[in-house]
Design a protein around this motif. Structure first.
Motif, PDB file in Angstrom:
ATOM      1  N   LEU A 164       0.934  -0.679   0.134  1.00  0.00           N
ATOM      2  CA  LEU A 164       0.170   0.451  -0.117  1.00  0.00           C
ATOM      3  C   LEU A 164       0.996   1.412   0.025  1.00  0.00           C
ATOM      4  O   LEU A 164       1.008   2.218  -0.584  1.00  0.00           O
ATOM      5  CB  LEU A 164      -1.281  -0.505   1.336  1.00  0.00           C
ATOM      6  N   ALA A 165       2.413   1.547   0.425  1.00  0.00           N
ATOM      7  CA  ALA A 165       3.004   2.337   0.697  1.00  0.00           C
ATOM      8  C   ALA A 165       3.306   2.461  -0.640  1.00  0.00           C
ATOM      9  O   ALA A 165       3.380   3.880  -1.067  1.00  0.00           O
ATOM     10  CB  ALA A 165       4.402   2.164   2.271  1.00  0.00           C
ATOM     11  N   ALA A 166       4.046   1.885  -1.090  1.00  0.00           N
ATOM     12  CA  ALA A 166       4.746   1.328  -2.567  1.00  0.00           C
ATOM     13  C   ALA A 166       3.520   2.125  -3.389  1.00  0.00           C
ATOM     14  O   ALA A 166       3.757   3.291  -4.503  1.00  0.00           O
ATOM     15  CB  ALA A 166       5.096   0.249  -2.856  1.00  0.00           C
ATOM     16  N   ALA A 167       2.637   1.686  -3.370  1.00  0.00           N
ATOM     17  CA  ALA A 167       1.100   2.621  -4.621  1.00  0.00           C
ATOM     18  C   ALA A 167       0.854   4.329  -4.501  1.00  0.00           C
ATOM     19  O   ALA A 167       0.894   4.323  -5.639  1.00  0.00           O
ATOM     20  CB  ALA A 167      -0.091   1.432  -4.350  1.00  0.00           C
ATOM     21  N   HIS A 168       1.099   4.059  -3.108  1.00  0.00           N
ATOM     22  CA  HIS A 168       1.099   5.653  -2.457  1.00  0.00           C
ATOM     23  C   HIS A 168       1.824   6.163  -3.463  1.00  0.00           C
ATOM     24  O   HIS A 168       2.019   8.060  -4.080  1.00  0.00           O
ATOM     25  CB  HIS A 168       1.156   6.016  -1.078  1.00  0.00           C
ATOM     26  N   ASN A 169       3.409   5.809  -3.052  1.00  0.00           N
ATOM     27  CA  ASN A 169       4.461   6.369  -3.612  1.00  0.00           C
ATOM     28  C   ASN A 169       4.037   6.513  -5.418  1.00  0.00           C
ATOM     29  O   ASN A 169       4.478   7.787  -6.116  1.00  0.00           O
ATOM     30  CB  ASN A 169       5.706   5.969  -3.422  1.00  0.00           C
ATOM     31  N   ALA A 170       3.559   5.551  -6.113  1.00  0.00           N
ATOM     32  CA  ALA A 170       3.353   5.334  -7.894  1.00  0.00           C
ATOM     33  C   ALA A 170       2.875   6.543  -8.017  1.00  0.00           C
ATOM     34  O   ALA A 170       2.765   6.781  -8.637  1.00  0.00           O
ATOM     35  CB  ALA A 170       3.388   4.246  -7.972  1.00  0.00           C
ATOM     36  N   ASP A 171       1.105   6.581  -6.891  1.00  0.00           N
ATOM     37  CA  ASP A 171       0.610   7.525  -6.947  1.00  0.00           C
ATOM     38  C   ASP A 171       0.981   8.830  -6.780  1.00  0.00           C
ATOM     39  O   ASP A 171       0.887   9.734  -7.826  1.00  0.00           O
ATOM     40  CB  ASP A 171      -1.156   7.634  -6.181  1.00  0.00           C
ATOM     41  N   MET A 172       1.786   9.264  -6.054  1.00  0.00           N
ATOM     42  CA  MET A 172       2.478  10.494  -5.923  1.00  0.00           C
ATOM     43  C   MET A 172       3.144  10.825  -6.897  1.00  0.00           C
ATOM     44  O   MET A 172       3.351  11.988  -7.243  1.00  0.00           O
ATOM     45  CB  MET A 172       3.160  11.006  -4.132  1.00  0.00           C
ATOM     46  N   ILE A 173       3.876   9.667  -8.193  1.00  0.00           N
ATOM     47  CA  ILE A 173       5.238  10.127  -8.583  1.00  0.00           C
ATOM     48  C   ILE A 173       4.346  10.235  -9.282  1.00  0.00           C
ATOM     49  O   ILE A 173       4.126  11.515 -10.492  1.00  0.00           O
ATOM     50  CB  ILE A 173       6.154   8.822  -8.607  1.00  0.00           C
ATOM     51  N   SER A 174       3.219   9.667 -10.708  1.00  0.00           N
ATOM     52  CA  SER A 174       1.743   9.789 -11.193  1.00  0.00           C
ATOM     53  C   SER A 174       1.849  10.827 -11.065  1.00  0.00           C
ATOM     54  O   SER A 174       1.334  12.003 -12.657  1.00  0.00           O
ATOM     55  CB  SER A 174       1.135   8.557 -11.263  1.00  0.00           C
ATOM     56  N   ARG A 175       1.767  11.746 -10.426  1.00  0.00           N
ATOM     57  CA  ARG A 175       0.952  13.402 -10.145  1.00  0.00           C
ATOM     58  C   ARG A 175       1.858  14.133  -9.981  1.00  0.00           C
ATOM     59  O   ARG A 175       1.649  15.438  -9.985  1.00  0.00           O
ATOM     60  CB  ARG A 175      -0.177  13.528  -9.156  1.00  0.00           C
ATOM     61  N   ALA A 176       3.445  14.311  -9.911  1.00  0.00           N
ATOM     62  CA  ALA A 176       4.955  14.897  -9.863  1.00  0.00           C
ATOM     63  C   ALA A 176       4.872  15.790 -11.299  1.00  0.00           C
ATOM     64  O   ALA A 176       4.455  15.104 -12.600  1.00  0.00           O
ATOM     65  CB  ALA A 176       5.802  14.461  -9.193  1.00  0.00           C
ATOM     66  N   THR A 177       5.281  16.711 -10.929  1.00  0.00           N
ATOM     67  CA  THR A 177       5.996  17.711 -12.592  1.00  0.00           C
ATOM     68  C   THR A 177       7.604  17.613 -12.225  1.00  0.00           C
ATOM     69  O   THR A 177       8.249  17.888 -10.727  1.00  0.00           O
ATOM     70  CB  THR A 177       5.547  18.862 -12.602  1.00  0.00           C
ATOM     71  N   PRO A 178       8.735  16.378 -12.896  1.00  0.00           N
ATOM     72  CA  PRO A 178       9.742  15.795 -12.864  1.00  0.00           C
ATOM     73  C   PRO A 178      10.499  17.679 -12.807  1.00  0.00           C
ATOM     74  O   PRO A 178      10.841  18.720 -13.306  1.00  0.00           O
ATOM     75  CB  PRO A 178      10.444  15.746 -13.891  1.00  0.00           C
ATOM     76  N   TYR A 179      11.800  18.213 -11.315  1.00  0.00           N
ATOM     77  CA  TYR A 179      12.338  19.212 -11.176  1.00  0.00           C
ATOM     78  C   TYR A 179      11.410  20.057 -10.788  1.00  0.00           C
ATOM     79  O   TYR A 179      11.821  20.668 -10.615  1.00  0.00           O
ATOM     80  CB  TYR A 179      13.331  18.941 -12.294  1.00  0.00           C
ATOM     81  N   GLY A 180      10.128  20.120 -10.266  1.00  0.00           N
ATOM     82  CA  GLY A 180       8.986  21.096  -9.744  1.00  0.00           C
ATOM     83  C   GLY A 180       9.205  21.054  -8.760  1.00  0.00           C
ATOM     84  O   GLY A 180       9.561  19.929  -7.986  1.00  0.00           O
ATOM     85  N   ASP A 181       8.588  21.167  -7.999  1.00  0.00           N
ATOM     86  CA  ASP A 181       8.243  21.431  -6.669  1.00  0.00           C
ATOM     87  C   ASP A 181       7.600  19.464  -6.107  1.00  0.00           C
ATOM     88  O   ASP A 181       6.917  19.283  -6.964  1.00  0.00           O
ATOM     89  CB  ASP A 181       7.182  22.118  -5.776  1.00  0.00           C
ATOM     90  N   ILE A 182       7.953  19.679  -4.913  1.00  0.00           N
ATOM     91  CA  ILE A 182       8.079  17.946  -4.356  1.00  0.00           C
ATOM     92  C   ILE A 182       6.425  18.541  -3.554  1.00  0.00           C
ATOM     93  O   ILE A 182       6.769  19.054  -2.093  1.00  0.00           O
ATOM     94  CB  ILE A 182       9.086  17.849  -3.153  1.00  0.00           C
ATOM     95  N   ASP A 183       5.866  17.774  -4.149  1.00  0.00           N
ATOM     96  CA  ASP A 183       4.025  17.284  -3.687  1.00  0.00           C
ATOM     97  C   ASP A 183       4.184  16.340  -2.718  1.00  0.00           C
ATOM     98  O   ASP A 183       3.599  15.044  -3.982  1.00  0.00           O
ATOM     99  CB  ASP A 183       3.417  18.203  -4.101  1.00  0.00           C
ATOM    100  N   THR A 184       3.802  16.181  -1.414  1.00  0.00           N
ATOM    101  CA  THR A 184       3.878  14.864  -1.390  1.00  0.00           C
ATOM    102  C   THR A 184       2.190  15.169  -0.261  1.00  0.00           C
ATOM    103  O   THR A 184       1.729  16.599   0.416  1.00  0.00           O
ATOM    104  CB  THR A 184       4.931  14.191   0.402  1.00  0.00           C
ATOM    105  N   ASP A 185       1.754  13.695  -0.269  1.00  0.00           N
ATOM    106  CA  ASP A 185      -0.035  14.339   0.623  1.00  0.00           C
ATOM    107  C   ASP A 185      -0.639  12.958   1.010  1.00  0.00           C
ATOM    108  O   ASP A 185       0.151  12.011   1.388  1.00  0.00           O
ATOM    109  CB  ASP A 185      -0.484  14.239  -1.329  1.00  0.00           C
ATOM    110  N   HIS A 186      -1.638  12.693   1.297  1.00  0.00           N
ATOM    111  CA  HIS A 186      -2.081  11.605   1.917  1.00  0.00           C
ATOM    112  C   HIS A 186      -3.502  11.013   1.360  1.00  0.00           C
ATOM    113  O   HIS A 186      -4.464  10.371   1.743  1.00  0.00           O
ATOM    114  CB  HIS A 186      -2.647  11.666   3.506  1.00  0.00           C
ATOM    115  N   ASN A 187      -3.511  11.343  -0.298  1.00  0.00           N
ATOM    116  CA  ASN A 187      -4.724  11.088  -0.615  1.00  0.00           C
ATOM    117  C   ASN A 187      -5.315   9.764  -1.360  1.00  0.00           C
ATOM    118  O   ASN A 187      -4.252   9.044  -0.985  1.00  0.00           O
ATOM    119  CB  ASN A 187      -4.111  11.632  -2.155  1.00  0.00           C
ATOM    120  N   ASN A 188      -6.515   9.628  -0.730  1.00  0.00           N
ATOM    121  CA  ASN A 188      -6.896   7.898  -0.693  1.00  0.00           C
ATOM    122  C   ASN A 188      -6.132   7.861   0.281  1.00  0.00           C
ATOM    123  O   ASN A 188      -6.325   6.167   0.734  1.00  0.00           O
ATOM    124  CB  ASN A 188      -6.468   7.368  -2.015  1.00  0.00           C
ATOM    125  N   ALA A 189      -5.550   7.901   1.187  1.00  0.00           N
ATOM    126  CA  ALA A 189      -5.200   7.437   3.002  1.00  0.00           C
ATOM    127  C   ALA A 189      -6.494   6.213   3.074  1.00  0.00           C
ATOM    128  O   ALA A 189      -6.176   5.790   3.722  1.00  0.00           O
ATOM    129  CB  ALA A 189      -4.861   8.366   3.796  1.00  0.00           C
TER     130      ALA A 189
END
Length: 190
Positions: free
Chosen positions: A89-114
């Motif tokens: 579940l933790a790995a899937a959340h990391n993948a989700d955060m990466i899928s929404r990230a802009t490369p070299y942009g701000d690092i945004d972390t969240d608790h979406n779908n917690a």
């Protein structure tokens, strides 16, 4: 968000889970009575986890797990047991955060779908859930794990999860191959 700088090109971003900017930045999720309420978050394999990074990511996750249990031990708290479902579940959340990230942009972390992650664990009898997330870029591999652990320990809300009344944990670390940002999610449950 909490930004902790080690030097000018490196930074840690930790999602504190609070939407109101308050000091209590722990994420606690109410476990539903109906465990079939999972909302469909993609909990599949991590598409960004290349073979070149998978051993390193697994090593970082083990080091974080050991570091968090070390923090608990220093406070005479019982060690957490690592749970493979929670790791997934933790790995899937990391993948989700990466899928929404802009490369070299701000690092945004969240608790979406917690809530979905908590629901997925509810059938296993958990009664409490918490999670810590963070992302870093620009740190040497020698300090990646300790940077995550230290950042969470020094954040009051994250520290409450670390020292909380939890028995099981899952932790995953994922490198975004596009820009080298490293994401970590740690899930706590009892």
């Amino acid at each position: 968000m909490v930004f902790i700088g080690a030097f000018s090109t490196s930074f840690l971003v930790s999602c504190d889970g609070s939407s109101d900017g308050g000091s209590d930045n722990k994420t606690e999720i109410e476990i539903p009575d109906d465990t079939d309420q999972v909302n469909g978050e993609n909990q599949g394999s991590d598409a960004n986890n290349s073979g070149a990074n998978s051993n390193l990511e697994a090593s970082y996750a083990r080091q974080i797990f050991t570091g968090i249990n070390g923090e608990r031990s220093q406070r005479s708290l019982s060690a957490l047991t690592r749970d493979s479902q929670m790791d997934s579940l933790a790995a899937a959340h990391n993948a989700d955060m990466i899928s929404r990230a802009t490369p070299y942009g701000d690092i945004d972390t969240d608790h979406n779908n917690a809530q979905a992650r908590a629901n997925a664990l509810a059938s296993g009898g958990i009664t409490a859930y918490g999670e810590n997330t963070a992302g870093i870029r620009g740190y040497s591999s020698a300090v990646v794990s300790s940077t995550f652990v230290d950042g969470w320990v020094n954040s009051p809300g994250h520290f409450k999860n670390i020292t909380g009344n939890y028995k099981r944990t899952g932790v995953a670390v994922t490198v975004d191959d596009r820009d080298g940002t490293i994401y970590a999610t740690q899930i706590f449950a009892r």
